[in-house]
Design a protein around this motif. Structure first.
Motif, PDB file in Angstrom:
ATOM      1  N   LEU A   1       0.825  -1.213   0.000  1.00  0.00           N
ATOM      2  CA  LEU A   1       0.000   0.000   0.000  1.00  0.00           C
ATOM      3  C   LEU A   1       0.858   1.261   0.000  1.00  0.00           C
ATOM      4  O   LEU A   1       0.347   2.363  -0.176  1.00  0.00           O
ATOM      5  CB  LEU A   1      -0.925   0.011   1.223  1.00  0.00           C
ATOM      6  CG  LEU A   1      -1.872  -1.184   1.342  1.00  0.00           C
ATOM      7  CD1 LEU A   1      -2.711  -1.060   2.597  1.00  0.00           C
ATOM      8  CD2 LEU A   1      -2.764  -1.301   0.111  1.00  0.00           C
ATOM      9  N   LEU A   2       2.164   1.096   0.217  1.00  0.00           N
ATOM     10  CA  LEU A   2       3.060   2.262   0.268  1.00  0.00           C
ATOM     11  C   LEU A   2       3.765   2.492  -1.068  1.00  0.00           C
ATOM     12  O   LEU A   2       4.597   3.386  -1.183  1.00  0.00           O
ATOM     13  CB  LEU A   2       4.103   2.072   1.383  1.00  0.00           C
ATOM     14  CG  LEU A   2       3.524   1.747   2.765  1.00  0.00           C
ATOM     15  CD1 LEU A   2       4.645   1.482   3.768  1.00  0.00           C
ATOM     16  CD2 LEU A   2       2.625   2.882   3.257  1.00  0.00           C
ATOM     17  N   GLN A   3       3.439   1.680  -2.101  1.00  0.00           N
ATOM     18  CA  GLN A   3       4.116   1.825  -3.397  1.00  0.00           C
ATOM     19  C   GLN A   3       3.775   3.188  -4.006  1.00  0.00           C
ATOM     20  O   GLN A   3       2.598   3.533  -4.142  1.00  0.00           O
ATOM     21  CB  GLN A   3       3.651   0.731  -4.376  1.00  0.00           C
ATOM     22  CG  GLN A   3       3.832  -0.683  -3.886  1.00  0.00           C
ATOM     23  CD  GLN A   3       5.281  -1.095  -3.813  1.00  0.00           C
ATOM     24  OE1 GLN A   3       6.163  -0.365  -4.268  1.00  0.00           O
ATOM     25  NE2 GLN A   3       5.554  -2.249  -3.245  1.00  0.00           N
ATOM     26  N   PRO A   4       4.783   3.959  -4.421  1.00  0.00           N
ATOM     27  CA  PRO A   4       4.509   5.300  -4.986  1.00  0.00           C
ATOM     28  C   PRO A   4       3.531   5.278  -6.154  1.00  0.00           C
ATOM     29  O   PRO A   4       2.724   6.181  -6.299  1.00  0.00           O
ATOM     30  CB  PRO A   4       5.896   5.773  -5.442  1.00  0.00           C
ATOM     31  CG  PRO A   4       6.851   5.055  -4.559  1.00  0.00           C
ATOM     32  CD  PRO A   4       6.234   3.708  -4.293  1.00  0.00           C
ATOM     33  N   LEU A   5       3.583   4.227  -6.994  1.00  0.00           N
ATOM     34  CA  LEU A   5       2.711   4.180  -8.172  1.00  0.00           C
ATOM     35  C   LEU A   5       1.240   4.307  -7.786  1.00  0.00           C
ATOM     36  O   LEU A   5       0.460   5.009  -8.435  1.00  0.00           O
ATOM     37  CB  LEU A   5       2.937   2.856  -8.928  1.00  0.00           C
ATOM     38  CG  LEU A   5       2.077   2.672 -10.186  1.00  0.00           C
ATOM     39  CD1 LEU A   5       2.536   3.652 -11.263  1.00  0.00           C
ATOM     40  CD2 LEU A   5       2.159   1.254 -10.716  1.00  0.00           C
ATOM     41  N   LEU A   6       0.847   3.652  -6.678  1.00  0.00           N
ATOM     42  CA  LEU A   6      -0.550   3.717  -6.248  1.00  0.00           C
ATOM     43  C   LEU A   6      -0.939   5.145  -5.881  1.00  0.00           C
ATOM     44  O   LEU A   6      -2.067   5.572  -6.101  1.00  0.00           O
ATOM     45  CB  LEU A   6      -0.775   2.816  -5.030  1.00  0.00           C
ATOM     46  CG  LEU A   6      -0.787   1.298  -5.254  1.00  0.00           C
ATOM     47  CD1 LEU A   6      -0.967   0.583  -3.932  1.00  0.00           C
ATOM     48  CD2 LEU A   6      -1.889   0.897  -6.213  1.00  0.00           C
ATOM     49  N   TRP A   7       0.004   5.878  -5.309  1.00  0.00           N
ATOM     50  CA  TRP A   7      -0.291   7.237  -4.813  1.00  0.00           C
ATOM     51  C   TRP A   7      -0.219   8.276  -5.906  1.00  0.00           C
ATOM     52  O   TRP A   7      -0.605   9.428  -5.703  1.00  0.00           O
ATOM     53  CB  TRP A   7       0.646   7.587  -3.653  1.00  0.00           C
ATOM     54  CG  TRP A   7       0.405   6.705  -2.482  1.00  0.00           C
ATOM     55  CD1 TRP A   7       0.979   5.497  -2.218  1.00  0.00           C
ATOM     56  CD2 TRP A   7      -0.522   6.938  -1.412  1.00  0.00           C
ATOM     57  NE1 TRP A   7       0.474   4.955  -1.066  1.00  0.00           N
ATOM     58  CE2 TRP A   7      -0.447   5.828  -0.538  1.00  0.00           C
ATOM     59  CE3 TRP A   7      -1.406   7.969  -1.104  1.00  0.00           C
ATOM     60  CZ2 TRP A   7      -1.221   5.721   0.610  1.00  0.00           C
ATOM     61  CZ3 TRP A   7      -2.168   7.876   0.044  1.00  0.00           C
ATOM     62  CH2 TRP A   7      -2.074   6.760   0.890  1.00  0.00           C
ATOM     63  N   GLU A   8       0.268   7.879  -7.095  1.00  0.00           N
ATOM     64  CA  GLU A   8       0.296   8.813  -8.234  1.00  0.00           C
ATOM     65  C   GLU A   8      -1.124   9.065  -8.742  1.00  0.00           C
ATOM     66  O   GLU A   8      -1.389  10.068  -9.372  1.00  0.00           O
ATOM     67  CB  GLU A   8       1.129   8.221  -9.387  1.00  0.00           C
ATOM     68  CG  GLU A   8       2.634   8.200  -9.148  1.00  0.00           C
ATOM     69  CD  GLU A   8       3.209   9.585  -8.934  1.00  0.00           C
ATOM     70  OE1 GLU A   8       2.845  10.496  -9.697  1.00  0.00           O
ATOM     71  OE2 GLU A   8       4.006   9.769  -7.993  1.00  0.00           O
ATOM     72  N   ARG A   9      -2.008   8.110  -8.521  1.00  0.00           N
ATOM     73  CA  ARG A   9      -3.364   8.213  -9.091  1.00  0.00           C
ATOM     74  C   ARG A   9      -4.287   8.866  -8.074  1.00  0.00           C
ATOM     75  O   ARG A   9      -4.523   8.325  -6.993  1.00  0.00           O
ATOM     76  CB  ARG A   9      -3.885   6.827  -9.450  1.00  0.00           C
ATOM     77  CG  ARG A   9      -2.987   6.111 -10.448  1.00  0.00           C
ATOM     78  CD  ARG A   9      -3.461   4.689 -10.682  1.00  0.00           C
ATOM     79  NE  ARG A   9      -2.446   3.918 -11.382  1.00  0.00           N
ATOM     80  CZ  ARG A   9      -2.265   2.623 -11.208  1.00  0.00           C
ATOM     81  NH1 ARG A   9      -3.021   1.952 -10.354  1.00  0.00           N
ATOM     82  NH2 ARG A   9      -1.336   1.970 -11.887  1.00  0.00           N
ATOM     83  N   VAL A  10      -4.814  10.027  -8.442  1.00  0.00           N
ATOM     84  CA  VAL A  10      -5.592  10.813  -7.470  1.00  0.00           C
ATOM     85  C   VAL A  10      -6.795  10.052  -6.918  1.00  0.00           C
ATOM     86  O   VAL A  10      -7.155  10.221  -5.763  1.00  0.00           O
ATOM     87  CB  VAL A  10      -6.079  12.156  -8.073  1.00  0.00           C
ATOM     88  CG1 VAL A  10      -4.969  13.138  -8.187  1.00  0.00           C
ATOM     89  CG2 VAL A  10      -6.762  11.946  -9.409  1.00  0.00           C
ATOM     90  N   GLY A  11      -7.414   9.206  -7.731  1.00  0.00           N
ATOM     91  CA  GLY A  11      -8.593   8.475  -7.270  1.00  0.00           C
ATOM     92  C   GLY A  11      -8.299   7.497  -6.149  1.00  0.00           C
ATOM     93  O   GLY A  11      -9.192   7.105  -5.401  1.00  0.00           O
ATOM     94  N   ASN A  12      -7.020   7.096  -6.021  1.00  0.00           N
ATOM     95  CA  ASN A  12      -6.668   6.146  -4.959  1.00  0.00           C
ATOM     96  C   ASN A  12      -6.468   6.818  -3.609  1.00  0.00           C
ATOM     97  O   ASN A  12      -6.499   6.151  -2.572  1.00  0.00           O
ATOM     98  CB  ASN A  12      -5.341   5.438  -5.299  1.00  0.00           C
ATOM     99  CG  ASN A  12      -5.504   4.401  -6.390  1.00  0.00           C
ATOM    100  OD1 ASN A  12      -6.610   4.034  -6.740  1.00  0.00           O
ATOM    101  ND2 ASN A  12      -4.397   3.927  -6.934  1.00  0.00           N
ATOM    102  N   ILE A  13      -6.205   8.124  -3.607  1.00  0.00           N
ATOM    103  CA  ILE A  13      -5.716   8.760  -2.376  1.00  0.00           C
ATOM    104  C   ILE A  13      -6.710   8.672  -1.210  1.00  0.00           C
ATOM    105  O   ILE A  13      -6.369   8.135  -0.160  1.00  0.00           O
ATOM    106  CB  ILE A  13      -5.232  10.206  -2.649  1.00  0.00           C
ATOM    107  CG1 ILE A  13      -3.944  10.144  -3.489  1.00  0.00           C
ATOM    108  CG2 ILE A  13      -4.984  10.963  -1.342  1.00  0.00           C
ATOM    109  CD1 ILE A  13      -3.441  11.483  -3.983  1.00  0.00           C
TER     110      ILE A  13
END
Length: 998
Positions: free
Chosen positions: A716-728
C-alpha cells in the motif's frame, strides 16, 4: 502477493514544495531509429492479443514524459507512408495532450516547455494539411490546448486560423471551422464570468467579421456551383460548421456585431431553410445528409434567438414559424430526418411558451392542426423504433429513460404538448382526449395488430399529464384534467397482469414506465399491487422490459412516506423477498444483461431497504456477487454497474456484520481471492473500490489484525498507487484502519515500513489538494502508534509541517495543522508539544501560539475537530508550567480568550481571495476519479471519546485544578486581561462544573 509498483516511499527532508516544480526530462532524439521504434510500439497497441498490446501500452506510458516524445508523434503523422500509422499516431497524440497538457498546481509539469512551444508552433499547419480523419484528431488536440492556453499563452492562434480563410481552399477552411467549433462550443455551457466575457469579446472582435464574410461568400459560391454536387457537398459542410459557430458565439449574449448584421444572417438562414436542392438529397434512410444537418442547426439558431433575444428577433419570427411549419408538414418519417424534425418541433415549443407569441397559437384551428399534423404523427412508434427496441436496447433505454432522447421526435412532440399546455391546457387536453379514445378503440378491435395505437395513446397521456419531472422523483406536477389512477386501472394493469411476460413487450415497457414516472401520483395500494407484477417482469426476455422493471422497483424503493421513512417497508416486502432476489440475480444471466446497471442498482436498493431480511440469503448472494466481480474485473467497461456492484458488496458486509460481527472472517475468505487478483493485475478502475471495502472489513474487526492484511501493508506504500488521485482518499482510509487495528503489529513486525508510511504523509502534505488527507494519516499515526516507535521521527514531522507553512500557507492547511498540534498535546502532553517546538528553534512555541493558534483557531470547523482543539488548548493552558513562569505567560490570557471564542463565537469561514483550491474531480486526463461508496461510509471517529464529554466543563475543572496548585495566580490573570463577555462565559462554565478558582 507480487510487488505492485516501484520501491516504497521513505521520509526525506527536502522542500515539500519541490514536488510542484518541473521534473527533469529525459530527452529522446528526433532520430529515424526512434521514429522506427515508436511506430513498432504503436503498431503493437493495435494488436487484439493483450499479451502483445498491454506491454506496448505500458512502454509508451513509461516514455511519454520524455522530451520530444510528442514531436516524434507529430513527425510520424506528417511523414509516415502508412495511413493506419498516421491515424494511430494522431489518436495517441490527442490522448497524450488530453492527459498531460493541463498544468496542475503542486504537481509536476508533464510536458516540458520546449515541447509545448514546438507543438503550438506546428500543430495548426499540420492539422490543415492532413486528411480529414487526422484533421479531426488534431483539431480536438488544438481545442484541448486552447482551453488551457488560449488566449493568454496562445495569442496568435485566432489570427493564424483566420488568415487561412483567404486561401480559398475549402479543405483548409473546413479544418479551421472545425477547430474553431471545438474551441468555442464550450461557450454554450460555461458559467458567466469576467474572464469568459473578456475571451468572448476578443473572439468576436477578431472572428465575427471574417466569419460573416465567409458565410456570404459561401452562399454565393453555392449559387454559382448549384449543379456541381461534389463542390456543393464541401460548401454545405462549411455552412453546417458556420451555423454551429453562430450558435456558440451568440449563446451567452447577443453580440453587437451580430445584432447589426442580423439581416444578413437571418435572411440567408431563412432561404437555406426553404431550399430543396435535389442534388444534396441522400438515399440513406438512417444517416442525416448535409441539407438536414444544416436545417436542423438553423432551427436551433432560430430557437435560441426566439427564446433569448425575442425583441430583436420579432421582425423575423413569423417567416421562420411559417418556414418551419411547412418543413414539419412536408418532411417524411425516415430516421434521417429525426434530428431536423425534433429541432423544428423544439423551435415551435420554445416559441409557444413565450407570452407575447401566444397569439400565434390561440386559434382553435391552429391548435387542432398542430395536434393533428405535427404532434400525433411524431408520437407514432415507427419500424425504426421497434428495431431499436429489439436490437439496440441499450441505446433505446438511454434515450427513453435517461432523457438523452432530446433529439427524438417523440421527446420533441412531448415538449411541444407541454409548451402548448402552458396557455391552452383545456383545449389541448380536449383535442387529445379525442385522439386517445379513438386510438384505444382501434387497439381494442384487434390488439395483436393494433398494439401501436395503444402505445401512442399511453405516450400521449403521459405527455399531457406531465407538467414537471425530475430524475429523482418522477412526475412532480401533473395535469389536473387527466385521471391517472383511472387510466392505470383501466388500461395499464391488464398488460402487467397478463401471465405471459414476453407478449407485447413494447406495451409491457410502456405500462412499467407509466408506474415508474407517475409513482408519486398513484395511490400506495396501486403501487403495492404493482410490486409483484414488476418482480415477475424481471424474467422477461426483452432487455427493455426487464430493465424497466428493475428501474421501476429501484425508484419505488427510494420513495419516502410519512416521518421520512421509506414508503414501502421491509415488512410489506417480506412475502416477496425470495422472488425479488431470485429474479434480480436471474436477470443478470439473461442475454444482453450480464452487466445491466439498472438491475445491479435495484439489487443494491433492495439490500438497503430489506436490511436484516437479506441475512439468510447472503451466503448465496455473496458467491454470485464475487463471481460477477471476478468476471467484470477482466475488462471493466460499465462504470455504473461496477459502482453498484461494490455498493451491494458493502451492504452485504454491513448488514450481516451488524447482526454478527464474527462473520467478517467469512467475507474476507470470499472476497480476498478476487481482491488479490485485482491488485495483482493493477485493475486501476477497481482499486479505489477495493481499498474502501477492505477498510470497511478492517474497521469491523475486533480481533488482532490477520497476517493476510499485514502481508498487504508494504504494497500500500508503493509510490505508483499514490500517483493516481482516485486512490488517495480510500488508501488513506485503509492505512488509518491498519493503524487503528494493527499499530502494535506495524511497530513490531513492520517497523522498517514506518519511513514509508511517513513518506506517504510527506507527499500528501506537499499538495494543496491532498494535504488534509496527509493530516488524516498523521493524526492516526499520532493516535495509535506506540510513542516509542515514533520517537525518532517526531522532530522531522514538525520540520516538514513548518516548511509547508512557510512556503505555502493556506486556510485549509492551517485548520488541519491546528487540529494536529492539539491532538499531539492531548496524546503526548502539553510539555512534550512545547519542548518539540522549542527544540526546532528557541521560543518557537510562543510564536506558534501567537501567530497561528490565537488568531486562527476560530476557523476550525467540525464538532470533533473543535473538541480536539479545545482539549488540547486546555492542556496547554493548565498543564504546561512554562505558560505560567516564562515569556510565554503573556500569551496565557489571549489563548484562553481564543478558546472561549472557539466555544461561543460563530465559526470564521472566511477564505482569502488568493486561495483557489483545485478540486480532485477537476484533475486532468483519464485517471479514475475517486468514487465514494455510500454504503462503505466511515463512522466519525472521536479520538478523545468519553474521557471528555463536555469540553467547557473540562476547561473549568482544569482551571480549578491549576488554581489550587498556584493560588491567586489564575484569578488575577483572568481579571486583568480577559474581556467582560468572555469572563461571563467562563463564570457559566465554572458554575456548570460546580467549581471555583482560588
Amino acid at each position: 502477493m507480487p510487488a505492485l509498483g516501484s520501491a516504497p516511499f521513505s521520509l526525506c527532508l527536502n522542500d515539500p514544495e519541490s514536488d510542484g516544480a518541473p521534473v527533469g526530462f529525459v530527452i529522446m532524439d528526433l532520430s529515424d531509429a526512434n521514429l522506427q521504434s515508436l511506430s513498432e510500439f504503436l503498431k503493437k497497441t493495435l494488436d487484439p492479443d493483450p499479451a502483445i498490446r498491454r506491454p506496448a501500452e505500458k512502454f509508451l506510458e513509461s516514455v511519454e514524459r520524455n522530451q520530444n516524445y510528442p514531436l516524434l508523434l507529430l513527425t510520424l503523422i506528417e511523414k509516415s507512408q502508412d495511413n493506419v500509422m498516421k491515424v494511430c499516431s494522431s489518436v495517441t497524440f490527442k490522448n497524450y495532450i488530453k492527459r498531460n497538457w493541463r498544468i496542475v498546481e503542486d504537481e509536476p509539469n508533464k510536458i516540458c516547455e520546449a515541447d509545448r512551444v514546438a507543438i503550438k508552433a506546428n500543430i495548426v499547419n499540420l492539422m490543415l494539411s492532413s486528411p480529414e480523419q487526422i484533421q479531426k484528431q488534431l483539431s480536438d488536440a488544438i481545442s484541448i490546448i486552447g482551453r488551457e492556453d488560449f488566449p493568454q499563452k496562445w495569442p496568435h492562434l485566432l489570427t493564424e486560423m483566420i488568415n487561412r480563410f483567404q486561401s480559398g481552399d475549402f479543405h483548409v477552411i473546413n479544418g479551421v471551422l472545425r477547430t474553431a467549433h471545438s474551441l468555442f462550443k464550450r461557450y454554450r455551457h460555461e458559467f458567466k464570468s469576467n474572464e469568459l466575457w473578456t475571451e468572448i469579446k476578443l473572439v468576436l472582435d477578431t472572428f465575427a467579421e471574417p466569419l460573416t464574410a465567409l458565410f456570404k461568400t459561401t452562399i454565393d459560391l453555392c449559387h454559382t456551383h448549384a449543379k456541381d454536387v461534389s463542390v456543393l457537398k464541401v460548401l454545405f459542410s462549411s455552412l453546417v460548421l458556420i451555423a454551429k459557430l453562430f450558435y456558440s458565439l451568440n449563446f451567452q449574449d447577443l453580440p453587437e456585431f451580430f445584432e447589426d448584421n442580423m439581416e444578413t444572417w437571418m435572411t440567408n438562414f431563412h432561404s437555406l431553410l426553404t431550399l430543396d436542392n435535389k442534388l444534396l438529397q441522400t438515399n440513406d434512410e438512417e444517416e442525416a445528409g448535409l441539407l438536414e444537418l444544416l436545417k436542423s442547426q438553423i432551427c436551433d439558431n432560430a430557437a435560441l434567438y426566439a427564446q433569448k433575444y425575442d425583441e430583436e428577433f420579432q421582425p423575423y419570427l413569423p417567416r421562420f414559424v411559417t418556414a418551419i411549419w411547412n418543413l414539419l408538414v412536408t418532411t417524411k418519417q425516415e430516421v434521417k430526418y429525426d434530428l431536423l424534425v425534433s429541432n423544428a418541433i423544439q423551435f415551435l415549443a420554445s416559441v409557444c411558451e413565450r407570452p407575447h407569441y401566444k397569439n400565434l397559437f390561440e386559434d382553435q384551428n391552429t391548435l387542432t392542426s398542430i395536434c393533428e399534423k405535427v404532434i400525433v404523427p411524431n408520437m407514432e412508434f415507427r419500424a425504426a423504433d421497434e428495431e431499436a427496441f429489439e436490437d439496440n436496447s441499450e441505446e433505446y433505454i438511454r434515450r427513453d429513460l435517461e432523457g438523452s432522447d432530446i433529439d427524438t421526435r417523440r421527446r420533441a412532440a412531448c415538449d411541444l404538448v407541454r409548451g402548448l399546455c402552458k396557455y391552452f391546457e383545456g383545449p389541448v387536453t380536449a383535442i387529445f382526449s379525442g385522439y386517445v379514445n379513438s386510438m384505444l378503440q382501434q387497439y381494442a378491435k384487434n390488439p395483436s395488430v393494433n398494439w401501436k395505437h395503444k402505445d401512442a395513446a399511453i405516450y400521449l397521456v403521459t405527455s399531457l399529464a406531465s407538467k414537471a419531472q425530475t430524475q429523482k422523483h418522477g412526475i412532480t406536477q401533473a395535469n389536473e384534467l387527466v385521471n391517472l389512477s383511472d387510466f392505470f386501472v383501466n388500461h395499464i394493469l391488464s398488460d402487467l397482469k397478463s401471465p405471459n411476460v414476453n407478449e407485447f413487450p413494447v406495451l409491457k415497457a410502456d405500462g412499467i414506465k407509466y408506474v415508474m414516472i407517475f409513482r408519486n401520483q398513484l395511490p400506495k395500494d396501486q403501487l403495492l399491487m404493482s410490486l409483484p407484477l414488476l418482480i415477475n417482469h424481471l424474467q422477461a426476455e426483452s432487455i427493455v422490459v426487464h430493465t424497466y422493471a428493475a428501474h421501476a422497483l429501484e425508484r419505488i424503493f427510494t420513495m419516502r412516506g410519512p416521518n421520512n421513512t421509506t414508503l414501502i417497508s421491509a415488512v410489506e416486502l417480506a412475502p416477496m423477498v425470495e422472488q425479488l432476489l431470485t429474479n434480480l440475480f436471474k436477470a443478470l444471466s439473461l442475454p444482453g444483461s450480464s452487466e445491466n446497471e439498472y438491475v445491479m442498482k435495484a439489487i443494491m436498493r433492495s439490500f438497503s431497504l430489506l436490511q436484516e431480511s437479506i441475512v439468510p440469503y447472503v451466503p448465496t448472494l455473496i458467491t454470485q456477487l464475487t463471481q460477477k466481480l471476478l468476471l467484470v474485473s477482466k475488462n471493466p467497461s460499465k462504470p455504473h454497474f461496477n459502482h453498484y456492484l461494490f455498493e451491494s458488496l458493502c451492504l452485504s458486509v454491513r448488514i450481516t456484520c451488524k447482526a454478527n460481527p464474527a462473520t467478517v472472517r467469512s467475507f474476507e475468505e470470499a472476497l480476498f481471492p478476487v481482491f488479490t487478483e485485482i491488485l495483482q493485475n493493477d485493475v486501476q478502475e477497481f482499486l479505489p473500490y477495493v481499498f474502501q471495502v477492505m477498510s470497511l472489513l478492517l474497521e469491523i474487526y475486533s480481533a488482532d489484525i490477520s497476517p493476510c492484511y499485514m502481508a498487504l501493508f508494504p504494497h500500500l506504500l508503493q509510490p505508483l498507487l499514490w500517483e493516481r488521485v482516485g486512490n488517495i482518499p480510500p488508501l488513506v482510509r485503509l492505512l488509518q484502519a491498519f493503524l487503528e487495528k494493527g499499530a502494535n503489529s506495524i511497530s513490531t513486525s513492520a517497523a522498517d515500513k514506518i519511513p514509508g508510511l511517513l513518506g506517504v504523509f510527506q507527499k500528501l502534505i506537499a499538495s494543496k489538494a491532498n494535504d488534509h488527507q496527509g493530516f488524516y494519516l498523521l493524526n492516526s499515526i499520532i493516535e495509535h502508534m506506540p510513542p516509542d516507535a515514533m520517537h525518532q521521527y517526531r522532530k522531522q514531522i514538525f520540520i516538514l509541517l513548518f516548511q509547508r507553512l512557510q512556503n505555502s500557507k493556506t486556510t485549509k492547511f492551517v485548520k488541519s495543522f491546528l487540529v494536529f498540534i492539539n491532538l499531539y498535546a492531548v496524546k503526548y502532553g502539553a510539555i512534550a508539544l512545547q519542548e518539540i517546538f522549542d527544540s526546532i528553534q528557541p521560543k518557537m512555541f510562543g510564536m506558534v501560539l501567537e501567530k497561528i493558534v490565537v488568531p486562527e483557531v476560530q476557523k476550525v470547523s467540525g464538532q470533533i475537530e473543535k473538541k480536539i482543539c479545545a482539549v488540547g488548548i486546555t492542556k496547554i493552558l493548565t498543564e504546561c508550567p512554562s505558560m505560567m513562569d516564562t515569556d510565554y505567560t503573556k500569551l496565557w490570557t489571549p489563548l484562553l480568550q481564543a478558546l472561549i471564542g472557539l466555544f461561543e463565537l460563530p465559526e470564521d469561514d472566511s477564505i482569502p481571495d488568493d486561495e483557489h483550491f483545485i478540486d480532485i474531480e477537476d484533475a486532468p486526463g483519464y485517471q479514475t476519479a475517486f468514487s465514494q461508496l455510500a454504503f462503505a461510509g466511515k463512522k466519525e471517529h472521536d479520538p478523545i471519546g468519553a474521557t471528555v464529554s463536555n469540553p467547557r466543563v473540562h476547561l473549568a475543572q482544569s482551571l480549578h485544578k491549576l488554581s489550587t496548585a498556584c493560588p491567586g495566580r489564575v484569578p488575577s490573570m483572568i481579571s486583568t486581561s480577559l474581556n467582560a463577555e468572555a469572563l461571563q462565559y467562563l463564570q457559566s462554565y465554572l458554575q456548570a462544573a460546580s467549581v471555583q478558582l482560588v
